[in-house]
Design an enzyme around this catalytic site. Sequence first.
Site, PDB file in Angstrom:
ATOM      1  N   LYS A  40      36.361  40.535  39.594  1.00 51.36           N
ATOM      2  CA  LYS A  40      35.180  41.038  40.303  1.00 51.36           C
ATOM      3  C   LYS A  40      34.027  41.042  39.307  1.00 51.36           C
ATOM      4  O   LYS A  40      33.981  41.904  38.423  1.00 51.36           O
ATOM      5  CB  LYS A  40      35.394  42.461  40.829  1.00 51.36           C
ATOM      6  CG  LYS A  40      36.522  42.594  41.848  1.00 51.36           C
ATOM      7  CD  LYS A  40      37.722  43.253  41.250  1.00 51.36           C
ATOM      8  CE  LYS A  40      38.818  43.409  42.291  1.00 51.36           C
ATOM      9  NZ  LYS A  40      40.093  43.791  41.682  1.00 51.36           N
ATOM     10  N   LYS A  85      39.838  51.106  37.115  1.00 52.70           N
ATOM     11  CA  LYS A  85      40.805  50.709  36.081  1.00 52.70           C
ATOM     12  C   LYS A  85      40.124  50.861  34.724  1.00 52.70           C
ATOM     13  O   LYS A  85      39.366  49.989  34.299  1.00 52.70           O
ATOM     14  CB  LYS A  85      41.255  49.266  36.294  1.00 52.70           C
ATOM     15  CG  LYS A  85      41.855  49.010  37.706  1.00 52.70           C
ATOM     16  CD  LYS A  85      41.064  47.957  38.404  1.00 52.70           C
ATOM     17  CE  LYS A  85      41.451  47.634  39.819  1.00 52.70           C
ATOM     18  NZ  LYS A  85      42.634  47.992  40.420  1.00 52.70           N
ATOM     19  N   ASP A 120      40.610  57.133  21.947  1.00 48.41           N
ATOM     20  CA  ASP A 120      39.836  57.970  21.022  1.00 48.41           C
ATOM     21  C   ASP A 120      38.418  58.146  21.579  1.00 48.41           C
ATOM     22  O   ASP A 120      38.258  58.416  22.767  1.00 48.41           O
ATOM     23  CB  ASP A 120      39.852  57.379  19.615  1.00 48.41           C
ATOM     24  CG  ASP A 120      41.263  57.363  19.018  1.00 48.41           C
ATOM     25  OD1 ASP A 120      42.097  58.175  19.467  1.00 48.41           O
ATOM     26  OD2 ASP A 120      41.528  56.545  18.132  1.00 48.41           O
ATOM     27  N   HIS A 158      41.889  37.850  40.895  1.00 44.31           N
ATOM     28  CA  HIS A 158      41.648  39.283  41.087  1.00 44.31           C
ATOM     29  C   HIS A 158      40.349  39.736  40.422  1.00 44.31           C
ATOM     30  O   HIS A 158      40.080  40.931  40.320  1.00 44.31           O
ATOM     31  CB  HIS A 158      42.850  40.049  40.503  1.00 44.31           C
ATOM     32  CG  HIS A 158      42.972  41.452  40.978  1.00 44.31           C
ATOM     33  ND1 HIS A 158      42.985  42.530  40.121  1.00 44.31           N
ATOM     34  CD2 HIS A 158      43.102  41.975  42.225  1.00 44.31           C
ATOM     35  CE1 HIS A 158      43.118  43.647  40.804  1.00 44.31           C
ATOM     36  NE2 HIS A 158      43.185  43.345  42.086  1.00 44.31           N
ATOM     37  N   ASP A 183      20.716  35.306  36.885  1.00 45.49           N
ATOM     38  CA  ASP A 183      19.742  34.752  35.937  1.00 45.49           C
ATOM     39  C   ASP A 183      20.223  34.821  34.488  1.00 45.49           C
ATOM     40  O   ASP A 183      19.406  34.840  33.562  1.00 45.49           O
ATOM     41  CB  ASP A 183      18.399  35.477  36.069  1.00 45.49           C
ATOM     42  CG  ASP A 183      17.674  35.117  37.365  1.00 45.49           C
ATOM     43  OD1 ASP A 183      18.049  34.109  37.984  1.00 45.49           O
ATOM     44  OD2 ASP A 183      16.750  35.854  37.748  1.00 45.49           O
ATOM     45  N   HIS A 194      40.683  53.628  42.657  1.00 46.70           N
ATOM     46  CA  HIS A 194      40.924  52.211  42.384  1.00 46.70           C
ATOM     47  C   HIS A 194      40.338  51.767  41.047  1.00 46.70           C
ATOM     48  O   HIS A 194      40.502  50.623  40.632  1.00 46.70           O
ATOM     49  CB  HIS A 194      40.317  51.390  43.534  1.00 46.70           C
ATOM     50  CG  HIS A 194      40.728  49.971  43.563  1.00 46.70           C
ATOM     51  ND1 HIS A 194      39.853  48.921  43.351  1.00 46.70           N
ATOM     52  CD2 HIS A 194      41.940  49.392  43.788  1.00 46.70           C
ATOM     53  CE1 HIS A 194      40.501  47.777  43.448  1.00 46.70           C
ATOM     54  NE2 HIS A 194      41.758  48.020  43.710  1.00 46.70           N
TER      55      HIS A 194
END
Length: 545
Positions: A240, A465, A470, A238, A245, A463
């Site tokens: 991404k 996350k 704080d 899952h 470089d 979508h």
Amino acid sequence: MEVSIDAWDVEQHFATWSWGDFAGFGLLLHVILMIVMTLRIVSVQRNIGVSIAWIAVLYTLPVVGFIAYVLLGEPMIGRRYRQRLEQARGLMNDMAKRERLIFDQGQDLLPDHYRGVSQIGTRWTGFGVFAHHQMQLLTTPHHIFGRLITDIENAQRTILLEFYIIYPKGQVLDIIQALVSAAKRGVECHILADSVGSFRFFNSTEHKLLEQAGVFVHQSLPVGLFKTLFVRSDLRNHRKMVAIDEYIGYIGSFNLVDPAFFKQDKGVGQWIDMMMRIVSERPVNIATAIAKVVVTDIGAENNYNLDVLDQRVNNYTRKLYVMSPTINDINSRIKVLGANLDLIEPPDTGSTSIVIPQMPVVDEVTAQLIPSAPQVTAHVIYNTLVTVIHRANKRIQITTPYFVPDEALSGALATAAKRGVEVTLIIPKKVDSFLVQHASQAYYQELLEAGVNIALFKGGLLHAKTVVIDDDYCLFGTVNIDMRSFYLNMEVSLAIYTPQMVAQIADAQATYLQNCRLLSLTEWQQRSSYARLFDNVVRLFSPLL
């Protein structure tokens, strides 16, 4: 004296059985099977909620439950895959040690109250805390695609991409063309994409076009009928992330998809994501850590990849990562990017337009990469999240598309609210999973009663996350607040410790809140008894979703 049993005698013996005898024998087998499976579940599963859910499925639907548990019940990522993963990690770690590149230090850069939290990640992943990054929060597809394409066009040595979903439509075609051009001019390009999440990509002409141009395309966790007997097919990659470089990195919730073309028939609106662009000239930084994870994941996929990695590591006489250009070169490139991209107006995102101003680059950011994988890194992200929730003093603000916590996590949020911490959950009003929607709703009552703010986002499928604690801590990445992300999938999060960068993510959350409707306890209590019962029934199976 020989005793022989004639086949005719056996046939005659069973012929004298009545239907009652067969029913009794079947019942005995059923009871034995239920006992054996129950003992297996209790002995193997470490999460009580998961154990109860599987036992409920087993006794409610015995045949279906038995087959489902055999195929999906235990997080079997595969013995051979784990062996290759450990070998690939060993090769990379040995090279890093030989070249004096230290990945597991930096806790002394943090205030005392976060050193223990950071140590959780370091212990299980080998990645410590890295300082001196420039980061920019990218909040629209316009800016994400624009930055990524320009970085690919300016790449000189390597481009590494790892995505759950690659959907070759819209602006993704521009990314593919940029990769084709990069490969043709001699840049080494690798793509690792999840076999299930990117199945359309692997059957597309774009996949063939990339390979013909010299781009190395790898399937992550391929599935098959025979494999399902030994490996769970629903354990997915899952992640991404991108490394270019070894001094430019990307991480976030953004799949390589154009929201204007992706899942338009689901009735939840366009997907809304964020990505973090990270730049550093240091030999060891977040981008090199991302590169290390991607290379290790590629090496673990099959024996051929592992052999190639072994040969390249053993024949490599230079540094693990070629030294990056000077920071002045990097700064000038960032300046050019900003001047080019800001001339283009971002498009609307639908009937409810979410406009977040382009965020400026933040200097001197300190962060930690936390990759997780089943049976490899334990429950490192879950343990990190629960720990920081209990340490929160002022606020906890969570953005997640899928909210299906376990009792410990739900209790931690409720307890935080009761001790005076401002706890806010930003959740889409509607998601693309019927069962997840109702399992999530089953937790609302107790959280609202504890004083947790639940904000239902109306502008599409939010979508992103993000977890802000704080004013000085954030978790940013691919992890949903559900058991699949915590226990089953290969995920990655970025722990950010710099207040200026945390403030930008909190500002983005504030913009999302402007497009939300706050749910009240009185309103929620007025729902029908049937609706509450249905949510609670689905909640029984929430650990399996």
